[in-house]
Write a protein that holds these residues in place. Structure first.
Motif, PDB file in Angstrom:
ATOM      1  N   HIS A  86      73.826-136.996 -36.197  1.00  0.00           N
ATOM      2  CA  HIS A  86      73.008-135.992 -35.511  1.00  0.00           C
ATOM      3  C   HIS A  86      71.522-136.207 -35.756  1.00  0.00           C
ATOM      4  O   HIS A  86      71.138-136.832 -36.740  1.00  0.00           O
ATOM      5  N   PRO A  87      70.667-135.645 -34.903  1.00  0.00           N
ATOM      6  CA  PRO A  87      69.240-135.648 -35.222  1.00  0.00           C
ATOM      7  C   PRO A  87      69.031-134.840 -36.500  1.00  0.00           C
ATOM      8  O   PRO A  87      69.776-133.903 -36.758  1.00  0.00           O
ATOM      9  N   HIS A 117      71.678-135.404 -26.541  1.00  0.00           N
ATOM     10  CA  HIS A 117      72.618-135.253 -27.660  1.00  0.00           C
ATOM     11  C   HIS A 117      73.116-133.798 -27.748  1.00  0.00           C
ATOM     12  O   HIS A 117      74.316-133.563 -27.898  1.00  0.00           O
ATOM     13  N   CYS A 172      76.848-131.900 -28.176  1.00  0.00           N
ATOM     14  CA  CYS A 172      77.107-131.547 -29.568  1.00  0.00           C
ATOM     15  C   CYS A 172      76.916-130.046 -29.818  1.00  0.00           C
ATOM     16  O   CYS A 172      75.792-129.547 -29.808  1.00  0.00           O
ATOM     17  N   CYS A 196      74.697-129.040 -33.003  1.00  0.00           N
ATOM     18  CA  CYS A 196      73.247-129.085 -32.815  1.00  0.00           C
ATOM     19  C   CYS A 196      72.779-128.014 -31.833  1.00  0.00           C
ATOM     20  O   CYS A 196      71.642-127.550 -31.917  1.00  0.00           O
TER      21      CYS A 196
HETATM   22 ZN    ZN Z   1      74.578-133.022 -33.175  1.00  0.00          ZN
END
Ligand code: ZN
Ligand code: ZN
Lengths: 226, 169
Positions: free
Chosen positions: A10-11, A35, A39, A42
């Motif tokens: 993940h970021p 993303h 996700c 997130c």
């Molecule tokens: Zn993520």
């Protein structure tokens, strides 16, 4: 979108926060938004960072010069704002996602369609790329790496974000599959290799030209324009 | 806000009096000259009035929703860039948002606001700069004279504290 395994990479919090704050270059925001579309973890984190923005807005002092005038004039401004709202185009309810697009929405908007619409250009070694149009502070491109093929060794002068859309690649760090985001800083020198089989298609963004280590790759750099 | 969505001007006037000066101050702090900030603020508040029906108290606090509108307008006007936004969840045919959900979210938002104001000043300033200064870590370092590593660790500390206060970890 069809259900898929949750991403594993993940970021980091700083990146999500900067996306919420709206201070990332457009190319990085595109990678983060894509993303987040894939996700749920997130998505929740991002909403929390936007709440922080809201809390800071609440704390904002009303100060500044001309506070008195401003207060006296506020009703006039309110009238102006209501008038202005009339001129705004009718706020359409959020459009349902376009059916049949195999790219997450934020990315589809930049490509102008799904995977089929990507204007690939060959850059040698079987690798193809398509540069997306974004603001000038960072650049974004889609990469097509045939199964088993490597992207030449390279270091980074700035930050590089790579998001896998389909297929998978591995480097010295880990394996990255669909939805996974790799964050590469100047300390990392890596050779991403696409897994054998289906091509690996990624969205990559960087705020500095990549630095290839070998002589031959430098040629590739010129060819690829990265 | 439900009243605003139904077109109640008096209700909107209240929202306007509270948020218009804050939105303008945010824009000025982000680097807009006052005339542009005023124009941009009017635009943001007009959008709030116009899109009031899309505000969902189970998904965001009012302040956070207005913040995102102001943020996007700022990117649009000041940076002249597009704002890529994550795909919306497919909510499906669903009843009106649960009042309990909305309440939980408002309580979280209030807790977050308290946690923010309880942060040590130096940590809060780093967060404020990150949101309102339109500065990268490197630029914050240049402005405050603090080394980059310090900024990063302060940001991390501040985020950890906020997270802790929110009971996430
Ligand atoms: Zn993520
Ligand atoms: Zn790389």
């Amino acid at each position: 979108m069809t259900p898929r395994p949750a991403p594993r990479h993940h970021p980091d919090a700083a990146l999500l926060m900067a996306h919420a704050a709206g201070t990332l270059p457009e190319a990085f925001s595109l990678v983060v938004a894509t993303h987040v579309s894939l996700c749920d973890t997130c998505r929740v984190e991002l909403a929390a960072h936007e709440e922080t923005g809201g809390a800071l807005l609440e704390m904002m002092a009303e100060g500044g010069s001309g506070r008195h005038e401003a207060a006296m004039d506020q009703d006039g401004v309110l009238e102006k704002v209501l008038e202005r709202a009339q001129a705004l185009p009718e706020a359409a309810p959020p459009a349902p996602p376009a059916p049949g697009t195999d790219l997450p929405e934020p990315l589809a908007a930049y490509v102008g369609g799904g995977m089929d619409a990507i204007p690939w250009r060959r850059v040698g070694g079987g690798i193809r790329q398509a540069v997306l149009e974004t603001g000038p502070d960072a650049s974004a491109r889609l990469l097509y790496i045939p199964g088993g093929r490597a992207v030449p060794d390279h270091g980074h002068r700035g930050l590089e974000l790579t998001l896998v859309l389909s297929g998978a690649f591995s480097d010295s760090e880990d394996r990255f599959g669909p939805g996974d985001l790799e964050l590469a800083t100047p300390e990392l020198e890596h050779t991403p290799v696409a897994e054998p089989g289906a091509p690996c298609i990624c969205l990559a963004a960087t705020d500095a030209p990549l630095r290839f280590t070998g002589l031959l790759p430098r040629l590739a750099q010129r060819l690829m324009g990265i | 806000m439900a009243r605003v969505a139904r077109g109640d001007r008096a209700a909107f006037a209240e929202v306007f009096r509270h948020f218009a000066p804050r939105v303008k101050a945010y824009l000025v702090k982000s680097g807009a000259v006052p005339a542009l900030a005023e124009d941009c603020m009017q635009d943001v508040m007009a959008t709030v009035w116009r899109k009031a029906a899309q505000f969902d108290p189970a998904r965001a606090s009012l302040a956070a929703w207005i913040f995102t509108i102001a943020r996007n307008r700022r990117i649009d006007l000041l940076r002249r860039e597009r704002r890529p936004e994550a795909e919306d969840l497919a909510w499906g045919p669903q009843a009106a948002p649960e009042a309990a959900e909305a309440l939980a979210l408002q309580q979280d938002a209030a807790r977050l606001a308290r946690a923010l104001s309880d942060l040590p000043e130096a940590q809060r300033q780093v967060i404020v700069q990150a949101y309102f200064g339109d500065l990268s870590h490197a630029q914050i370092a240049a402005r405050t004279g603090l080394p980059l590593g310090t900024i990063k660790s302060r940001t991390k500390l501040a985020l950890d504290r906020l997270r802790h206060a929110m009971g996430r970890e």
